[in-house]
Design a protein around this motif. Sequence first.
Motif, PDB file in Angstrom:
ATOM      1  N   GLU A   1       0.832  -1.197   0.104  1.00 19.46           N
ATOM      2  CA  GLU A   1       0.165   0.123   0.125  1.00 19.46           C
ATOM      3  C   GLU A   1       0.813   1.363  -0.053  1.00 19.46           C
ATOM      4  O   GLU A   1       0.700   2.270  -0.670  1.00 19.46           O
ATOM      5  N   GLU A   2       2.042   1.069   0.905  1.00 18.69           N
ATOM      6  CA  GLU A   2       2.707   2.434   0.835  1.00 18.69           C
ATOM      7  C   GLU A   2       3.453   2.674  -0.533  1.00 18.69           C
ATOM      8  O   GLU A   2       3.478   3.696  -1.063  1.00 18.69           O
TER       9      GLU A   2
ATOM     10  N   LEU B   1       4.162   5.239  -5.704  1.00 20.29           N
ATOM     11  CA  LEU B   1       4.210   5.209  -7.333  1.00 20.29           C
ATOM     12  C   LEU B   1       3.310   6.288  -7.887  1.00 20.29           C
ATOM     13  O   LEU B   1       3.417   6.775  -8.764  1.00 20.29           O
ATOM     14  N   ALA B   2       2.002   6.523  -7.186  1.00 20.33           N
ATOM     15  CA  ALA B   2       1.217   7.564  -7.569  1.00 20.33           C
ATOM     16  C   ALA B   2       1.784   8.892  -7.459  1.00 20.33           C
ATOM     17  O   ALA B   2       1.472   9.847  -8.299  1.00 20.33           O
ATOM     18  N   GLN B   3       2.643   9.159  -6.472  1.00 22.17           N
ATOM     19  CA  GLN B   3       3.249  10.428  -6.310  1.00 22.17           C
ATOM     20  C   GLN B   3       4.525  10.633  -7.101  1.00 22.17           C
ATOM     21  O   GLN B   3       4.875  11.577  -7.639  1.00 22.17           O
ATOM     22  N   LYS B   4       5.270   9.332  -7.050  1.00 23.20           N
ATOM     23  CA  LYS B   4       6.583   9.322  -7.705  1.00 23.20           C
ATOM     24  C   LYS B   4       6.990   8.409  -8.817  1.00 23.20           C
ATOM     25  O   LYS B   4       8.190   8.023  -8.855  1.00 23.20           O
ATOM     26  N   GLY B   5       5.901   7.973  -9.280  1.00 28.61           N
ATOM     27  CA  GLY B   5       6.095   6.704 -10.122  1.00 28.61           C
ATOM     28  C   GLY B   5       7.042   7.041 -11.314  1.00 28.61           C
ATOM     29  O   GLY B   5       7.600   5.953 -11.707  1.00 28.61           O
TER      30      GLY B   5
ATOM     31  N   PHE C   1      12.934   3.251  -2.106  1.00 26.92           N
ATOM     32  CA  PHE C   1      11.891   2.867  -1.202  1.00 26.92           C
ATOM     33  C   PHE C   1      12.154   1.172  -1.135  1.00 26.92           C
ATOM     34  O   PHE C   1      12.127   0.718   0.185  1.00 26.92           O
ATOM     35  N   LEU C   2      12.147   0.460  -2.264  1.00 26.47           N
ATOM     36  CA  LEU C   2      12.213  -0.928  -2.348  1.00 26.47           C
ATOM     37  C   LEU C   2      13.394  -1.559  -1.662  1.00 26.47           C
ATOM     38  O   LEU C   2      13.254  -2.617  -0.833  1.00 26.47           O
ATOM     39  N   GLU C   3      14.683  -0.887  -1.733  1.00 24.05           N
ATOM     40  CA  GLU C   3      15.883  -1.102  -0.944  1.00 24.05           C
ATOM     41  C   GLU C   3      15.735  -1.303   0.536  1.00 24.05           C
ATOM     42  O   GLU C   3      16.080  -1.885   1.048  1.00 24.05           O
TER      43      GLU C   3
END
Length: 104
Positions: free
Chosen positions: A52-53, A58-62, A71-73
Amino acid sequence: MTKQPIQDLITELGLNDLPEPMKIDLVMKWGNLVQKDIIMRVLRELPESEKEELDRLLAQKGDNFEAVYAFLETKLPNLDEIAKEEIDKFRLEMVDTFKSLGLK
């Protein structure tokens, strides 16, 4: 994703003599397949709350790859290992496919 592993696969499969436009096409198509495999693996490993985060990010900085990767890291410290495993899995599948078709 770096294109080098895919270019190495072209060499491993003996496809170096293909015309350059065909090699570029293979690099793009195979690279996209590997990226999709990596994304699917990441989504399987992320807890639901972090998905969800990720959706919000992605919606903000996709379009900001660095922000998404950072983020993923933080959520998956083994992200580079996941990518390497998926690249290796794809390579082995392609080698096996070529062998089964008698092409390698």
